[in-house]
Design an enzyme around this catalytic site. Structure first.
Site, mmCIF file in Angstrom:
data_model
loop_
_atom_site.group_PDB
_atom_site.id
_atom_site.type_symbol
_atom_site.label_atom_id
_atom_site.label_comp_id
_atom_site.label_asym_id
_atom_site.label_seq_id
_atom_site.Cartn_x
_atom_site.Cartn_y
_atom_site.Cartn_z
ATOM 1 N N HIS A 148 0.822 -1.227 0.000
ATOM 2 C CA HIS A 148 0.000 0.000 0.000
ATOM 3 C C HIS A 148 0.854 1.276 0.000
ATOM 4 C CE1 HIS A 148 -3.655 -2.242 0.431
ATOM 5 N NE2 HIS A 148 -3.351 -2.712 1.625
ATOM 6 N N ASP A 208 -2.461 -10.853 -2.308
ATOM 7 C CA ASP A 208 -3.062 -10.321 -1.082
ATOM 8 C C ASP A 208 -4.524 -9.951 -1.386
ATOM 9 O OD1 ASP A 208 -1.944 -8.806 1.690
ATOM 10 O OD2 ASP A 208 -3.736 -7.878 0.820
ATOM 11 N N HIS A 222 -6.156 -7.461 -0.533
ATOM 12 C CA HIS A 222 -6.312 -6.025 -0.800
ATOM 13 C C HIS A 222 -5.533 -5.656 -2.067
ATOM 14 C CE1 HIS A 222 -6.755 -6.490 3.629
ATOM 15 N NE2 HIS A 222 -7.793 -5.708 3.411
ATOM 16 N N ASP A 280 -4.399 -12.929 3.348
ATOM 17 C CA ASP A 280 -5.649 -12.499 3.975
ATOM 18 C C ASP A 280 -6.882 -12.804 3.120
ATOM 19 O OD1 ASP A 280 -4.561 -10.631 2.252
ATOM 20 O OD2 ASP A 280 -4.614 -8.967 3.683
HETATM 21 ZN ZN LIG Z 1 -4.052 -7.322 2.695
#
Ligand SMILES: [Zn+2]
Length: 309
Positions: A125, A162, A164, A246
């Site tokens: 991120h 991931d 996200h 995740d």
């Molecule tokens: Zn994540």
């Protein structure tokens, strides 16, 4: 040829405060799992610090200065709603990025076939000028630039499974014809980036969106139909994996329903493309995964696959 495991004790000293999902217990669980007998042949190495030159190929000098200046003497300070700093955070972030650069060096030198970096804070991120989403430096992005600068590679790919979207990594690939970024992620979900139509200026961005409740079947279908063919067509000279776990069904921060076998499958598929184009050269780095037991068993499945390919 062996698989290397890069880690550093300082990554356990990035404290995030009570109840924070991105905590040192995650990495402890991963390292305990990798202590099992089946991992005895891992080539275990200490991660060095990344240099400022390495970090500033991705991040603005201003971000680095601000982060360092924000580190508290004691306790915890908050950069935003989820991203916090403790006294050990800067050192941890240096070693996390340094792990990926050292893994690149080991793989490029032919000392090992591939490598896994058991590190935190995670990285995908982090934007060039902004730490966010539990991430301080974009570890994989820094590794990708290091591979090009120090080893003369041209085409480098990042695969991010991931749950996200790795907004920071996509930012790096969007205007770069020689950096591929392919992500599978739950949609909609934090950070809200990673739309299906995003392709980047040169078509090097591929996003596979998965609805809440999606299982391994949808994940594998999205990988097989879009991400893996694009990666193959890109013909990378080195592949990075932003290895977040995740998307596992037990994870408290998201709503996908993947299991260990799905991550092992994805790892083997990516490794097969690395075999085809770049002698198996693959550097994987830990991103998310917030159920410690599921995270540990997923990492075991992932690293076990890297050792077998
Ligand atoms: Zn994540």
């Amino acid at each position: 040829m062996a698989t290397a495991l890069f880690t550093h004790w300082s990554c356990l000293e990035h404290e995030t405060g009570p109840g924070h999902p991105e905590n040192p217990g995650r990495l402890s669980a991963v390292l305990r799992a990798l202590d099992a007998e089946r991992f005895q042949y891992l080539d275990r190495r200490q991660a060095p610090r990344a240099t400022l030159d390495q970090i500033e190929r991705v991040h603005t000098p201003d971000l680095v200065t601000r982060l360092q200046a924000s580190i508290p003497i004691t306790g915890i300070v908050s950069l935003d709603g989820d991203t916090v700093l403790s006294p050990g955070s800067f050192e941890a972030a240096l070693h996390a990025a340094g792990a990926v650069c050292a893994a690149v060096d080991a793989v490029m030198a032919g000392e090992v076939r591939n490598a896994f970096c058991a590190i935190r804070p995670p990285g995908h991120h982090a934007e060039p000028g902004q730490s966010m989403g539990f991430c301080l430096f974009n570890n994989v992005g820094i590794g990708a630039e290091h591979a090009r600068f120090a080893h003369g590679l041209r085409r480098v790919a990042i695969v991010d499974f991931d749950v996200h979207h790795g907004n920071g990594s996509q930012t790096l690939a969007e205007h770069d014809p020689d950096l591929f970024y392919g992500s599978t992620h739950e949609w909609p979900l934090y950070p809200g980036t990673g739309a299906l139509g995003d392709r980047g200026d040169y078509g090097t961005v591929v996003n596979v969106l998965l609805r809440a409740g999606s299982t391994g079947a949808e994940f594998r279908a999205g990988m097989t139909s879009r991400l893996l063919p694009a990666l193959d067509a890109f013909a990378p000279e080195l592949i990075f994996i932003s290895a977040g776990f995740d998307a596992h069904r037990a994870d408290p921060l998201a709503d996908l329903a993947l299991v260990e076998d799905d991550f092992a499958w994805a790892t083997a598929e990516i490794a097969a493309i690395a075999d085809r184009h770049c002698r198996g050269r693959l550097v994987s780095s830990l991103e998310g995964g917030y159920d410690p037991a599921a995270l540990a068993s997923c990492v075991a499945a992932h690293v076990g696959t890297l050792m077998e390919v």
